[in-house]
Design an enzyme around this catalytic site. Structure first.
Site, mmCIF file in Angstrom:
data_model
loop_
_atom_site.group_PDB
_atom_site.id
_atom_site.type_symbol
_atom_site.label_atom_id
_atom_site.label_comp_id
_atom_site.label_asym_id
_atom_site.label_seq_id
_atom_site.Cartn_x
_atom_site.Cartn_y
_atom_site.Cartn_z
ATOM 1 N N GLU A 1 -10.259 -1.041 6.093
ATOM 2 C CA GLU A 1 -8.974 -1.263 6.747
ATOM 3 C C GLU A 1 -9.171 -1.410 8.248
ATOM 4 O OE1 GLU A 1 -4.610 0.916 7.094
ATOM 5 O OE2 GLU A 1 -6.200 1.872 5.964
ATOM 6 N N SER B 1 1.295 6.675 2.444
ATOM 7 C CA SER B 1 2.052 7.653 3.241
ATOM 8 C C SER B 1 3.274 8.169 2.493
ATOM 9 C CB SER B 1 2.507 7.014 4.544
ATOM 10 O OG SER B 1 1.404 6.480 5.226
ATOM 11 N N GLN C 1 0.838 -1.203 0.000
ATOM 12 C CA GLN C 1 0.000 0.000 0.000
ATOM 13 C C GLN C 1 0.873 1.253 0.000
ATOM 14 O OE1 GLN C 1 -1.846 0.750 3.785
ATOM 15 N NE2 GLN C 1 -3.463 2.024 2.924
ATOM 16 N N GLY C 2 0.800 2.034 -1.051
ATOM 17 C CA GLY C 2 1.614 3.245 -1.147
ATOM 18 C C GLY C 2 0.790 4.501 -0.919
ATOM 19 N N SER D 1 -3.632 7.113 13.315
ATOM 20 C CA SER D 1 -3.124 7.083 14.693
ATOM 21 C C SER D 1 -4.288 7.166 15.674
ATOM 22 C CB SER D 1 -2.173 8.257 14.928
ATOM 23 O OG SER D 1 -2.921 9.445 15.110
ATOM 24 N N ASN D 2 -4.017 6.756 16.908
ATOM 25 C CA ASN D 2 -5.102 6.771 17.897
ATOM 26 C C ASN D 2 -5.574 8.195 18.206
ATOM 27 O OD1 ASN D 2 -4.758 4.047 17.766
ATOM 28 N ND2 ASN D 2 -4.511 3.727 19.973
ATOM 29 N N GLU D 3 -4.710 9.177 17.988
ATOM 30 C CA GLU D 3 -5.163 10.564 18.152
ATOM 31 C C GLU D 3 -6.158 10.910 17.040
ATOM 32 O OE1 GLU D 3 -1.819 9.762 18.348
ATOM 33 O OE2 GLU D 3 -1.818 9.899 20.534
HETATM 34 C C1 LIG Z 1 5.159 -0.023 11.062
HETATM 35 C C2 LIG Z 1 4.400 0.877 10.146
HETATM 36 C C3 LIG Z 1 3.879 0.361 8.982
HETATM 37 C C4 LIG Z 1 3.204 1.191 8.086
HETATM 38 N N1 LIG Z 1 2.749 0.682 6.900
HETATM 39 C C5 LIG Z 1 2.243 1.511 5.960
HETATM 40 C C6 LIG Z 1 1.907 1.042 4.648
HETATM 41 O O1 LIG Z 1 2.045 -0.147 4.344
HETATM 42 N N2 LIG Z 1 1.464 1.927 3.742
HETATM 43 C C7 LIG Z 1 1.283 3.239 4.023
HETATM 44 O O2 LIG Z 1 0.861 3.987 3.166
HETATM 45 N N3 LIG Z 1 1.597 3.729 5.267
HETATM 46 C C8 LIG Z 1 2.073 2.905 6.232
HETATM 47 N N4 LIG Z 1 2.411 3.395 7.478
HETATM 48 C C9 LIG Z 1 2.325 4.834 7.724
HETATM 49 C C10 LIG Z 1 1.275 5.236 8.725
HETATM 50 O O3 LIG Z 1 0.030 5.197 8.143
HETATM 51 C C11 LIG Z 1 1.663 6.627 9.259
HETATM 52 O O4 LIG Z 1 2.761 6.455 10.100
HETATM 53 C C12 LIG Z 1 0.542 7.299 10.003
HETATM 54 O O5 LIG Z 1 -0.420 7.720 9.104
HETATM 55 C C13 LIG Z 1 1.042 8.503 10.825
HETATM 56 O O6 LIG Z 1 1.743 9.386 10.024
HETATM 57 P P1 LIG Z 1 3.182 9.920 10.440
HETATM 58 O O7 LIG Z 1 4.000 8.757 10.788
HETATM 59 O O8 LIG Z 1 3.657 10.806 9.376
HETATM 60 O O9 LIG Z 1 2.937 10.752 11.772
HETATM 61 P P2 LIG Z 1 2.364 12.239 11.867
HETATM 62 O O10 LIG Z 1 1.154 12.357 11.056
HETATM 63 O O11 LIG Z 1 3.465 13.177 11.651
HETATM 64 O O12 LIG Z 1 1.920 12.279 13.393
HETATM 65 C C14 LIG Z 1 2.819 12.498 14.456
HETATM 66 C C15 LIG Z 1 2.026 12.612 15.739
HETATM 67 O O13 LIG Z 1 1.121 13.712 15.650
HETATM 68 C C16 LIG Z 1 -0.197 13.300 15.906
HETATM 69 N N5 LIG Z 1 -1.142 14.060 15.113
HETATM 70 C C17 LIG Z 1 -1.100 14.270 13.783
HETATM 71 N N6 LIG Z 1 -2.151 14.997 13.397
HETATM 72 C C18 LIG Z 1 -2.887 15.224 14.504
HETATM 73 C C19 LIG Z 1 -4.113 15.911 14.765
HETATM 74 N N7 LIG Z 1 -4.786 16.502 13.798
HETATM 75 N N8 LIG Z 1 -4.570 15.951 16.032
HETATM 76 C C20 LIG Z 1 -3.886 15.346 17.025
HETATM 77 N N9 LIG Z 1 -2.742 14.689 16.847
HETATM 78 C C21 LIG Z 1 -2.247 14.636 15.597
HETATM 79 C C22 LIG Z 1 -0.201 11.837 15.520
HETATM 80 O O14 LIG Z 1 -1.251 11.151 16.148
HETATM 81 C C23 LIG Z 1 1.154 11.385 15.996
HETATM 82 O O15 LIG Z 1 1.110 11.144 17.362
HETATM 83 C C24 LIG Z 1 3.045 2.567 8.388
HETATM 84 C C25 LIG Z 1 3.572 3.063 9.597
HETATM 85 C C26 LIG Z 1 4.239 2.245 10.465
HETATM 86 C C27 LIG Z 1 4.799 2.840 11.730
#
Ligand SMILES: Cc1cc2nc3c(=O)[nH]c(=O)nc-3n(C[C@H](O)[C@H](O)[C@H](O)COP(=O)(O)OP(=O)(O)OC[C@H]3O[C@@H](n4cnc5c(N)ncnc54)[C@H](O)[C@@H]3O)c2cc1C
Lengths: 376, 394
Positions: free
Chosen positions: B245, B129, B126-127, B379-381
């Protein structure tokens, strides 16, 4: 009342921080972790040159006679930089046993060598099923014509692979969990019959399970009085736990700084993620925990240096360790959460701080262990 | 009110259970039990066994190989798989790409992709992020420019799970410059991972393992026929998929199995000469998790029952299942690590160690890695934001 550190202390702390920023930054540390020894001779030598290995060693043996309070700065720096060198094992445990209970000959042999960076030590205490109880010892030391014969297996001896000497807890009488009948021995790690099974720990330290198969040592390997091992271990492990609390202060500060920096700069939805109240409240809680932990570390170190009553000392140090363990958990988990996916990456320091905090929370006893000891 | 499964449902459960018992290969079961990573070949092996049995894609329409089970049967099946310790198969093809194709794909696309997803011949990733687009997915900036009968893709994806095993990627790309709403101008593309110009770079996570990757696109030509739904309508597709999902994100069966393991472990580990399980502090911590899981199981069934009766797709309910489910999973991994006390510290042998206990050595790394589950798949947030907005109208 005075919480200030004096100018000399401040100067020393600043120079340690400068050294570690240079020689122990993230990339340098990574090289050290990858090296076959898992430690840096260069850094150890620099510690020796700066007098850091001599800090708590009595002045008569080439040291500065510092207590836990005077070592807090160093421990905080170690926590900040995630130093994996055997500092706590050598200076916080090994040297303490020897300076408190060693014979003059033992002190002469060991303490100047530690101060000069020529000798590293490890504490062989944990066993299968002992969990965090110092008194749970199945390893035996039997009297022989020439001295003692040690048999048993110690688990998770942190820094054993780098050590020249081990402090070993062994039973000279009694049953596996008896408080009486424990004695301590100082033995060369290279003694025939000692075998190391080496591994790395979650937080990148080197450790080993150590088997003692009919290990014959001389009579003068006994440290302190036969049968008083538990009292000695309590005192020294309390001291080392206070130092560990100070290490946690540094590691937590570094996690908080990294997280604050990250949430100020990381943008999502067109704004810094630090502008969301939910992230703000989290980091505020982390910072409040830092202050509480710093206070408890001060309290623990003062107790380690000045307590007259051993039970009271242990109680306060348990209190500190409980607060530290809770903070390690909260800060490590929230720091990673606020970093998003980045928090899990091995390329980010925060994931290493997470691992170290996870282990600090449990080293010398997890919160449950110390809750039980505090309540006792 | 009756919280029991019906006689038919119980018969169904027994059928699934005995098949799993009879069929699941010992070596795979042991690997799962030891928290070991499965190789691609091992994943495919289990995939094919389920496919041969006709149980690989229960939720698909029957004409494409679905089982025709209702939601409760599907739940029972998932539960039994989890309970038996069956390997978890990647969901990207089976439960993500396939539902999208079934809903939005052309006949030709369905015929081209679905059978190979079904029989495990092609693995998907899945592409979504990107470095600049995590929680804020609509900020994605990987471009796809239409040139003749192809899209030319340039940009970068990150955190792409199993990109290093995958034959195909479904991804979101920007097909027109951002003008109005950011959600517009995003399209859903299927990309062959063997196409020239794609580079996959591993990301090592803090358990030391390799699951996720960065994927770089440099002038990658993707045939125009690989567009799903209309150009610029990728967001609609992605939103449809998000519901899917999170449908099974409670992970209740898996947590129940882990909890059983934890209890066993805590009965074996000793503290002060008595089993850790009789230590009040530890037992109470464990019991609280057990109760939360008990509640979540019933909550999940209540939601399922409502879905079955109203025919309504799941709403913000799934956000709650995701939050609670991941919190429980994380707590269990933490208790597992705590159960073995100081023996959780060793994680990687340096010497050749006879009797090295892989399971005990995996507990701390698994705890670390499981921090991911409150971050990914929304994320849980973000999930709490959804409940606040959708359910509570805040
Ligand atoms: C092990 C792993 C596997 C993954 N696999 C895939 C995959 O196969 N394909 C894919 O596309 N993606 C994948 N992901 C990506 C995943 O979906 C993202 O990590 C996720 O969407 C969070 O984005 P970020 O890491 O950029 O964190 P950020 O969005 O930068 O968030 C950082 C922190 O800020 C908080 N935050 C952000 N916005 C808000 C808000 N509006 N209000 C309150 N808090 C907020 C978040 O909850 C988090 O605590 C994977 C991630 C991990 C860790």
């Amino acid at each position: 009342m005075n919480f200030d550190v004096d100018d000399d202390q401040q100067l020393l702390d600043d120079s340690i921080r400068r050294l570690l920023r240079k020689d122990y930054d993230f990339d340098a540390r990574r090289e050290i972790l990858r090296s076959s020894a898992g430690g840096s001779d260069h850094v150890w030598k620099t510690f020796a040159d700066m007098g850091l290995l001599a800090l708590p060693i009595p002045e008569t043996y080439g040291g500065f006679g510092a207590g836990a309070v005077k070592m807090m700065g160093m421990m905080e720096c170690i926590g900040e930089a995630l130093v994996v060198e055997p500092y706590l094992s050598t200076v916080g445990l090994g040297a303490q046993f020897v300076s408190r209970w060693g014979s003059d000959a033992q002190k002469q042999e060991v303490l100047p060598a530690i101060a000069q960076g020529r000798l590293k030590m490890a504490f062989a205490q944990i066993e299968d099923g002992s969990r965090y109880e110092l008194g749970h010892v199945a390893t035996t030391a039997a009297k022989s014509a020439a001295g003692w014969v040690i048999n048993g297996e110690k688990r998770v001896v942190i820094d054993a692979p780098a050590s020249n000497k081990l402090i070993v807890s062994a039973r000279t009488s009694g049953d596996i969990r008896d408080a009486e009948g424990l004695s301590l021995f100082m033995v060369n790690t290279a003694t025939p019959g000692i075998r190391l099974k080496r591994y790395t720990t979650l937080d990148g330290l080197r450790a080993a399970d150590v088997t003692f198969d009919n290990v014959a040592v001389a009579a003068d390997a006994l440290l302190g009085t036969q049968g008083t091992g538990l009292v000695m271990m309590r005192e020294v492990v309390d001291f080392a736990t206070a130092l560990l609390c100070a290490e946690a202060v540094g590691a937590i500060r570094s996690a908080n700084e990294a997280t604050l920096d990250y949430i100020k700069n990381r943008k999502q939805f067109g704004v810094a993620i630090g502008s969301f109240q939910v992230t703000q409240h989290r980091i505020v809680d982390m910072v409040m925990s830092y202050e509480q932990v710093k206070s408890m570390a001060c309290l623990a170190c003062v107790q380690a240096d000045t307590a007259v009553d051993a039970d009271e000392r242990s109680r306060i140090i348990s209190a500190a360790k409980i607060r530290v363990a809770d903070a390690c958990r909260q800060v490590s988990q929230d720091a990673v959460q606020l970093h998003g996916g980045m928090g899990l990456s091995d390329e980010m320091k925060i994931s290493h701080t997470f691992r170290r905090l996870t282990m600090i929370a449990r080293q010398f006893g997890d919160a449950d262990h110390h809750l039980a000891r505090f309540a006792a | 009110m009756d919280l029991n499964f019906s006689a038919e449902e119980l018969a169904f459960r027994d059928q699934v259970r005995s098949w799993l018992n009879a069929t699941m290969p010992r070596d795979l079961r042991d690997k799962v039990a030891n928290n070991e990573r499965l190789s691609k070949a091992e994943i495919v092996r289990w995939h094919r066994m389920l496919a041969d049995q006709g149980w690989i894609a229960p939720a698909w329409p029957v004409e494409w190989g679905g089982t025709g089970w209702n939601v409760v049967q599907r739940y029972i099946f998932e539960e039994e798989c989890g309970y038996a310790g069956a390997p978890q198969l990647p969901r990207f093809g089976l439960s993500m790409c396939a539902p999208v194709l079934l809903k939005f794909g052309t006949e030709a696309q369905k015929r081209r992709y679905l059978p190979k997803i079904y029989n495990g011949e092609e693995i998907w990733c899945q592409g979504y992020s990107e470095p600049g687009a995590g929680s804020d997915l609509a900020a994605l900036s990987t471009r796809a420019e239409k040139r003749g009968d192809a899209y030319v893709v340039n940009g970068q994806k990150i955190w792409t799970t199993i990109a290093h095993h995958a034959d195909w990627m479904f991804c979101l790309v920007r097909t027109s410059a951002q003008t109005g709403k950011r959600q517009e101008g995003i399209s859903f593309l299927l990309v062959d991972m063997k196409t020239p110009g794609i580079r996959v770079k591993p990301i090592i996570l803090m358990d030391g393992g390799h699951d996720v990757n960065e994927v770089f696109f440099e002038d990658v030509r993707v045939p125009a026929e690989n567009l799903v739904h209309e150009e610029g309508k990728g967001w609609t597709v992605a939103k449809y998929l998000l519901g899917h999902e999170r449908m099974n994100s409670g992970r209740i069966a898996g947590s129940k199995r882990e909890l059983q393991k934890l209890k066993k472990l805590a009965s074996k580990e000793m503290r002060n000469g008595v089993p850790l399980m009789s230590d009040v502090r530890f037992r109470d911590r464990l019991t609280r998790v057990e109760i939360e899981l008990m509640a979540l199981e019933i909550t999940n069934l209540r939601f399922l029952d409502r879905m079955r009766r109203t025919g309504q797709p799941p709403g913000a309910d799934v956000s709650m299942l995701k939050i609670k489910g991941t919190e429980i999973t994380q707590l269990i991994t933490e208790l597992m690590m705590d159960a073995v006390g100081p023996l959780a510290q060793p994680t990687l042998p340096v010497d050749d160690i006879d009797g090295w206990d892989m399971f005990v050595a995996s507990l701390a790394p698994v705890y670390c890695l499981t921090r991911k589950s409150s971050i990914y798949a929304g994320s849980n947030e973000i999930q709490r934001n959804i409940i606040a907005k959708m359910t509570l109208g805040l």
